[in-house]
Design an enzyme around this catalytic site. Structure first.
Site, PDB file in Angstrom:
ATOM      1  N   ARG A   5       0.884  -1.301   0.118  1.00  0.00           N
ATOM      2  CA  ARG A   5      -0.133   0.014  -0.103  1.00  0.00           C
ATOM      3  C   ARG A   5       0.910   1.097   0.122  1.00  0.00           C
ATOM      4  O   ARG A   5       0.391   2.121  -0.621  1.00  0.00           O
ATOM      5  CB  ARG A   5      -0.894  -0.030   1.377  1.00  0.00           C
ATOM      6  CG  ARG A   5      -2.358  -0.007   0.853  1.00  0.00           C
ATOM      7  CD  ARG A   5      -3.259   0.147   2.049  1.00  0.00           C
ATOM      8  NE  ARG A   5      -4.303   1.096   1.607  1.00  0.00           N
ATOM      9  CZ  ARG A   5      -5.382   0.717   1.018  1.00  0.00           C
ATOM     10  NH1 ARG A   5      -5.658  -0.540   0.826  1.00  0.00           N
ATOM     11  NH2 ARG A   5      -6.310   1.789   0.630  1.00  0.00           N
ATOM     12  N   ASN A  41     -13.213  15.204  -0.878  1.00  0.00           N
ATOM     13  CA  ASN A  41     -14.056  13.868  -1.134  1.00  0.00           C
ATOM     14  C   ASN A  41     -15.544  14.205  -1.050  1.00  0.00           C
ATOM     15  O   ASN A  41     -16.192  14.958  -0.156  1.00  0.00           O
ATOM     16  CB  ASN A  41     -13.643  12.928  -0.067  1.00  0.00           C
ATOM     17  CG  ASN A  41     -14.316  11.629   0.033  1.00  0.00           C
ATOM     18  OD1 ASN A  41     -14.340  11.032  -1.320  1.00  0.00           O
ATOM     19  ND2 ASN A  41     -15.040  11.312   0.863  1.00  0.00           N
ATOM     20  N   THR A  42     -16.379  13.432  -1.882  1.00  0.00           N
ATOM     21  CA  THR A  42     -17.765  13.453  -1.718  1.00  0.00           C
ATOM     22  C   THR A  42     -18.277  12.266  -0.947  1.00  0.00           C
ATOM     23  O   THR A  42     -17.569  11.218  -1.088  1.00  0.00           O
ATOM     24  CB  THR A  42     -18.450  13.435  -3.024  1.00  0.00           C
ATOM     25  OG1 THR A  42     -18.020  12.495  -3.706  1.00  0.00           O
ATOM     26  CG2 THR A  42     -18.108  14.691  -3.902  1.00  0.00           C
ATOM     27  N   HIS A  43     -19.279  12.472  -0.139  1.00  0.00           N
ATOM     28  CA  HIS A  43     -19.861  11.266   0.392  1.00  0.00           C
ATOM     29  C   HIS A  43     -21.113  11.349   0.550  1.00  0.00           C
ATOM     30  O   HIS A  43     -21.826  12.449   0.767  1.00  0.00           O
ATOM     31  CB  HIS A  43     -19.116  11.284   1.955  1.00  0.00           C
ATOM     32  CG  HIS A  43     -19.545  10.031   2.581  1.00  0.00           C
ATOM     33  ND1 HIS A  43     -18.837   8.733   2.707  1.00  0.00           N
ATOM     34  CD2 HIS A  43     -20.537   9.659   3.793  1.00  0.00           C
ATOM     35  CE1 HIS A  43     -19.473   8.146   3.544  1.00  0.00           C
ATOM     36  NE2 HIS A  43     -20.342   8.725   4.096  1.00  0.00           N
ATOM     37  N   ASP A  91      -8.541  13.920   5.276  1.00  0.00           N
ATOM     38  CA  ASP A  91      -7.454  13.549   6.266  1.00  0.00           C
ATOM     39  C   ASP A  91      -7.363  12.254   6.495  1.00  0.00           C
ATOM     40  O   ASP A  91      -7.714  11.390   5.564  1.00  0.00           O
ATOM     41  CB  ASP A  91      -7.759  14.202   7.516  1.00  0.00           C
ATOM     42  CG  ASP A  91      -9.075  13.561   8.217  1.00  0.00           C
ATOM     43  OD1 ASP A  91      -9.192  12.420   7.961  1.00  0.00           O
ATOM     44  OD2 ASP A  91      -9.264  14.147   9.430  1.00  0.00           O
ATOM     45  N   ALA A  92      -6.417  11.756   7.345  1.00  0.00           N
ATOM     46  CA  ALA A  92      -6.042  10.270   7.388  1.00  0.00           C
ATOM     47  C   ALA A  92      -6.961   9.385   7.837  1.00  0.00           C
ATOM     48  O   ALA A  92      -6.771   8.147   7.661  1.00  0.00           O
ATOM     49  CB  ALA A  92      -4.825  10.245   8.090  1.00  0.00           C
ATOM     50  N   GLY A  93      -8.295   9.690   8.307  1.00  0.00           N
ATOM     51  CA  GLY A  93      -9.189   8.888   8.611  1.00  0.00           C
ATOM     52  C   GLY A  93     -10.136   8.679   7.677  1.00  0.00           C
ATOM     53  O   GLY A  93      -9.911   9.097   6.419  1.00  0.00           O
ATOM     54  N   ASP A 146     -13.347   9.223   6.190  1.00  0.00           N
ATOM     55  CA  ASP A 146     -14.627  10.137   6.036  1.00  0.00           C
ATOM     56  C   ASP A 146     -14.741  11.117   7.412  1.00  0.00           C
ATOM     57  O   ASP A 146     -15.712  11.622   7.839  1.00  0.00           O
ATOM     58  CB  ASP A 146     -16.083   9.517   5.777  1.00  0.00           C
ATOM     59  CG  ASP A 146     -15.841   8.667   4.655  1.00  0.00           C
ATOM     60  OD1 ASP A 146     -15.217   9.040   3.778  1.00  0.00           O
ATOM     61  OD2 ASP A 146     -16.561   7.399   4.861  1.00  0.00           O
TER      62      ASP A 146
HETATM   63  C1  GAR Z   1     -21.086   9.154  -4.760  1.00  0.00           C
HETATM   64  O1  GAR Z   1     -22.393   8.938  -4.363  1.00  0.00           O
HETATM   65  C2  GAR Z   1     -19.971   9.375  -3.742  1.00  0.00           C
HETATM   66  O2  GAR Z   1     -20.325  10.320  -2.820  1.00  0.00           O
HETATM   67  C3  GAR Z   1     -19.602   8.024  -3.483  1.00  0.00           C
HETATM   68  O3  GAR Z   1     -19.610   6.958  -4.638  1.00  0.00           O
HETATM   69  C4  GAR Z   1     -20.735   7.850  -5.319  1.00  0.00           C
HETATM   70  C5  GAR Z   1     -20.001   7.832  -6.924  1.00  0.00           C
HETATM   71  O4  GAR Z   1     -20.888   7.808  -7.837  1.00  0.00           O
HETATM   72  N1  GAR Z   1     -18.544   7.883  -2.642  1.00  0.00           N
HETATM   73  C6  GAR Z   1     -18.174   7.118  -1.460  1.00  0.00           C
HETATM   74  O5  GAR Z   1     -18.978   6.530  -1.178  1.00  0.00           O
HETATM   75  C7  GAR Z   1     -16.936   7.237  -0.954  1.00  0.00           C
HETATM   76  N2  GAR Z   1     -17.042   6.533   0.110  1.00  0.00           N
HETATM   77  P1  GAR Z   1     -20.549   8.057  -9.346  1.00  0.00           P
HETATM   78  O6  GAR Z   1     -19.146   7.013  -9.487  1.00  0.00           O
HETATM   79  O7  GAR Z   1     -21.696   8.173 -10.215  1.00  0.00           O
HETATM   80  O8  GAR Z   1     -19.592   9.467  -9.456  1.00  0.00           O
END
Ligand code: GAR
Length: 199
Positions: free
Chosen positions: A64, A106-108, A140-142, A144
């Protein structure tokens, strides 16, 4: 214009929304490359536009640490001002955080700190949440855990299953991401206070 590298693992519909937004000359950012940790369908959005792509597979590296270093190098080659993890399903390591901390978002698909992790939509449904949503946050390192930049709510509707709810969340995430990148592009990291750009 602000240079953005986008990281994907799946369909990349959030990445496509950013690419569409950047087609407008008035939008303050350009997507300069799209990277993935596998041969992700989302890379096609960039290939169709003749934009550079890169694939950095964990399995192609001895461990990794080496993978994380290679990923940091692949991103750095495109000299980004911002790096957007948009459905990138791997935790980045110290090499990427050292190079791009404070510029990596990041998007979550949940209202963090609620429902972190890889199954946020399923977990929100299982918990009986009436409202969930989308979060854009600094990485960050965690897992989400980084500071929240922006959030938008999405109601859970009767009859929702994971797929339907996730599609409605993703529709909200696309505009939230496009709006947030525009806002950050107008306020580059070098002008933000250290408190707002934690590593
Ligand atoms: C989104 O809902 C994003 O927030 C999520 O993956 C999807 C990507 O959609 N991300 C996570 O869950 C990260 N832990 P996409 O491939 O259609 O853009």
């Amino acid at each position: 214009r602000t240079r953005v590298v986008v990281l994907v693992s799946g369909t990349g519909s959030l990445c496509a929304a950013l690419l569409d937004a950047a087609d407008d000359p008035a939008y303050p950012a350009d997507v300069v490359a799209v990277g993935a940790d596998r041969e992700a369908p989302g890379l096609e959005h960039a290939r169709r536009r003749d934009l550079p792509t890169f694939v950095c597979r964990l399995g192609d590296h001895p461990d990794r640490v080496a993978w994380d270093r290679a990923l940091a190098g692949a991103i750095a080659a495109h000299r980004p001002d911002l790096v957007v993890s948009a459905g990138f399903m791997k935790l980045v390591g110290p090499a990427v955080l050292d190079a791009f901390g404070g510029r990596l978002l990041n998007t979550h698909p949940a209202l963090l700190p609620a429902f972190p992790g890889a199954h946020a939509v399923r977990d929100a449904l299982a918990a009986g949440a009436a409202v969930t949503g989308s979060t854009v946050h600094w990485v960050d390192a965690g897992m989400d855990t980084g500071p929240v930049i922006a959030q938008r709510e999405v109601p859970v509707l009767p009859g929702d299953d994971e797929g339907r709810l996730h599609e409605r969340i993703k529709a909200v995430e696309r505009t939230l991401l496009v709006d947030t990148v525009a806002r950050l592009a107008a306020d580059p990291p070098s002008t933000r206070t250290p408190r707002e750009t934690p590593r």
